[in-house]
Design a protein around this motif. Sequence first.
Motif, mmCIF file in Angstrom:
data_model
loop_
_atom_site.group_PDB
_atom_site.id
_atom_site.type_symbol
_atom_site.label_atom_id
_atom_site.label_comp_id
_atom_site.label_asym_id
_atom_site.label_seq_id
_atom_site.Cartn_x
_atom_site.Cartn_y
_atom_site.Cartn_z
ATOM 1 N N GLY A 119 58.338 58.652 29.208
ATOM 2 C CA GLY A 119 57.648 58.446 30.472
ATOM 3 C C GLY A 119 57.509 59.681 31.320
ATOM 4 N N SER A 120 57.819 60.857 30.791
ATOM 5 C CA SER A 120 57.905 62.061 31.619
ATOM 6 C C SER A 120 57.187 63.231 30.959
ATOM 7 N N MET A 121 56.618 64.098 31.789
ATOM 8 C CA MET A 121 55.967 65.300 31.288
ATOM 9 C C MET A 121 55.976 66.375 32.374
ATOM 10 N N PRO A 122 56.077 67.645 31.985
ATOM 11 C CA PRO A 122 55.845 68.700 32.976
ATOM 12 C C PRO A 122 54.443 68.573 33.562
ATOM 13 N N ALA A 123 54.331 68.785 34.859
ATOM 14 C CA ALA A 123 53.038 68.642 35.514
ATOM 15 C C ALA A 123 51.992 69.552 34.881
ATOM 16 N N GLN A 124 52.407 70.732 34.446
ATOM 17 C CA GLN A 124 51.433 71.657 33.858
ATOM 18 C C GLN A 124 50.817 71.087 32.581
ATOM 19 N N ASN A 125 51.602 70.373 31.790
ATOM 20 C CA ASN A 125 51.066 69.758 30.578
ATOM 21 C C ASN A 125 50.041 68.677 30.924
ATOM 22 N N LEU A 126 50.311 67.897 31.978
ATOM 23 C CA LEU A 126 49.338 66.903 32.421
ATOM 24 C C LEU A 126 48.069 67.566 32.943
ATOM 25 N N ILE A 127 48.220 68.654 33.658
ATOM 26 C CA ILE A 127 47.053 69.400 34.148
ATOM 27 C C ILE A 127 46.218 69.887 32.974
ATOM 28 N N ASP A 128 46.875 70.472 31.964
ATOM 29 C CA ASP A 128 46.153 71.000 30.802
ATOM 30 C C ASP A 128 45.420 69.887 30.052
ATOM 31 N N LEU A 129 46.066 68.732 29.910
ATOM 32 C CA LEU A 129 45.420 67.624 29.208
ATOM 33 C C LEU A 129 44.245 67.084 30.023
ATOM 34 N N ALA A 130 44.411 66.976 31.326
ATOM 35 C CA ALA A 130 43.316 66.492 32.175
ATOM 36 C C ALA A 130 42.134 67.455 32.155
ATOM 37 N N ARG A 131 42.401 68.737 32.103
ATOM 38 C CA ARG A 131 41.313 69.720 32.019
ATOM 39 C C ARG A 131 40.556 69.583 30.698
ATOM 40 N N GLN A 132 41.313 69.395 29.617
ATOM 41 C CA GLN A 132 40.651 69.195 28.329
ATOM 42 C C GLN A 132 39.826 67.921 28.347
ATOM 43 N N ALA A 133 40.360 66.866 28.950
ATOM 44 C CA ALA A 133 39.626 65.609 29.052
ATOM 45 C C ALA A 133 38.347 65.789 29.858
ATOM 46 N N SER A 134 38.437 66.524 30.941
ATOM 47 C CA SER A 134 37.248 66.781 31.762
ATOM 48 C C SER A 134 36.186 67.527 30.963
ATOM 49 N N ASN A 135 36.619 68.526 30.201
ATOM 50 C CA ASN A 135 35.678 69.296 29.381
ATOM 51 C C ASN A 135 35.018 68.437 28.311
ATOM 52 N N LEU A 136 35.729 67.382 27.857
ATOM 53 C CA LEU A 136 35.210 66.511 26.800
ATOM 54 C C LEU A 136 34.430 65.318 27.352
ATOM 55 N N GLY A 137 34.321 65.219 28.674
ATOM 56 C CA GLY A 137 33.486 64.183 29.267
ATOM 57 C C GLY A 137 34.198 62.939 29.742
ATOM 58 N N THR A 138 35.540 62.948 29.785
ATOM 59 C CA THR A 138 36.268 61.785 30.290
ATOM 60 C C THR A 138 35.895 61.530 31.746
ATOM 61 N N ALA A 139 35.602 60.264 32.059
ATOM 62 C CA ALA A 139 35.223 59.907 33.423
ATOM 63 C C ALA A 139 36.404 59.418 34.238
ATOM 64 N N GLU A 140 37.367 58.756 33.586
ATOM 65 C CA GLU A 140 38.457 58.116 34.317
ATOM 66 C C GLU A 140 39.720 58.118 33.474
ATOM 67 N N ILE A 141 40.858 58.275 34.147
ATOM 68 C CA ILE A 141 42.165 58.208 33.505
ATOM 69 C C ILE A 141 42.957 57.133 34.229
ATOM 70 N N ARG A 142 43.371 56.098 33.491
ATOM 71 C CA ARG A 142 44.115 55.001 34.079
ATOM 72 C C ARG A 142 45.580 55.068 33.673
ATOM 73 N N LEU A 143 46.438 54.660 34.592
ATOM 74 C CA LEU A 143 47.860 54.530 34.300
ATOM 75 C C LEU A 143 48.092 53.194 33.610
ATOM 76 N N ALA A 144 48.919 53.186 32.567
ATOM 77 C CA ALA A 144 49.128 51.959 31.793
ATOM 78 C C ALA A 144 50.602 51.613 31.707
ATOM 79 N N PRO A 145 50.950 50.313 31.883
ATOM 80 C CA PRO A 145 52.329 49.896 31.611
ATOM 81 C C PRO A 145 52.723 50.300 30.198
ATOM 82 N N GLY A 146 53.971 50.722 30.041
ATOM 83 C CA GLY A 146 54.382 51.271 28.762
ATOM 84 C C GLY A 146 54.354 52.777 28.764
ATOM 85 N N ARG A 147 54.249 53.390 29.981
ATOM 86 C CA ARG A 147 54.387 54.837 30.131
ATOM 87 C C ARG A 147 53.275 55.604 29.412
ATOM 88 N N ALA A 148 52.046 55.234 29.690
ATOM 89 C CA ALA A 148 50.920 55.850 29.004
ATOM 90 C C ALA A 148 49.753 56.081 29.951
#
Length: 486
Positions: free
Chosen positions: A301-330
């Motif tokens: 359920g945990s990640m360094p903030a920088q890793n989340l930033i890097d993944l969100a940037r990659q998602a943005s570059n690939l066209g992701t419109a929305e990121i939802r929080l999911a029960p089950g730590r995902a």
Amino acid sequence: MNAFSRRGACPALSAPMQTGDGLLVRLNPVAGGLSPKLLIGLGESALRHGNGIMEVTARGSLQIRGLTAESAALLAAEVDALGIAVRSGVPVETGPLAGTDPDEIADPRPLAEKIRVAIEAVGLAARLGPKVSVVVDGGGQLTMDVVTADVRLKAVRTGAGVLWAVSVAGDDRSAKPLAMVEEDASRDVAVAALRMVAEKGREAHTRDLSERQLASLAGWHSVAPLSVLPDISPSRGEIGSFDAGSPASALEIGESRGDRAISPLEGEMSGRTERGASRKPIGLFPLAGDTFTLGIGLPFGSMPAQNLIDLARQASNLGTAEIRLAPGRALLFLGQPATANQPLQTSAATLGFVTDAADPRTRIAACPGTPACGSGRIATRTIAETIAKQSADLFDASFNLHISGCAKGCAHPGAAAITLVGDENGAGLVVDGTAKALPAGYRPGYDAARGVAAVAAAVRARADETVAACLARLGAAAVAELYRRN
């Protein structure tokens, strides 16, 4: 900024909670999800004002750790500046794919909003404790079956159309069934139950309701308008009931549902007290047309903030419109073209995220431990990563592991098949118990993974039974001896 909330309360953005590594805040976006840009902004705020650790909880909330009183106020201001509206009041939760899942029985969001409005209309938010919650589950690929709640409403297909099964005090398997009713009636039964709880005080939950109160709720299948609902006290605990007989009639406590039964899913642990779903929120889930959502897990359920930033940037570059929080730590990534899912998944794996639902890390609950938390006595996450790599075959569907830095058991207050807990003697082992139990054996924290590997080797030699069955047959004393001496 309000005074710090006590442990056991909900550490909302306006009321951070003191933990072993500073103040903790938790937020749930009103919109349900975040754009990649907004998640990047939150990650940058976490780096500036916290210790750089971000979490997604077992209930699907976002947490930022390691704040001070001053930095928590700055973080709140930046969240406001980003335009992120966060929920307050009594949590009324829906599934992570609500409104987008082609397999759901009903969109739960309109009913959830009706319940929120009703709670506000009768002034319940200030009278209920911070842990009181409601779940509205429309069904589908990612249900809310494993999330515990004071009141549960679940969509069910019947010959009379879609009805809502109302139950209280538990998850889908353990909650007590009350009624099978139409949408507006389910709202009113839910609010009536919460009013009963409010009359008992801010420490109360639906588990504290009397059998008489539960029976009155179960018999209430034709309700008065919300504005004329009676005030309910613990001494009365009654609502005018009516004779059953329609397809929407209520069920008495303990009565069989027959053909209307909601089949419970096989449980799996994936976080705190909730037993994770049969289908974890990791991997690809088809939506309308040829689109998919991609679920990616956070290890423990945990990640360094920088890793989340890097993944969100990659998602943005690939066209992701929305990121939802999911029960089950995902996290669920929506809107990107189908061709983007594989590269996004590959990037996530490289950054250390969980991309396979069979990953052993999904069956391990581990708090921050040392050195992140001042209360921790062992390096929980390091131990967890080593066990996941060295003893992967220990993690069948019957087994869960809890690694706690101290006896508080923050990551998983419930019992686990095996719990490792840190104290002045090292890493203690508890079999089928909680972090608060007396350990049956110890070894040094740095060597705890080797002790678990010895247990795994003993279990591995008996492949004709589940891990849980093998552990039960061996007994706690023998398991502790394997852990301690090998």
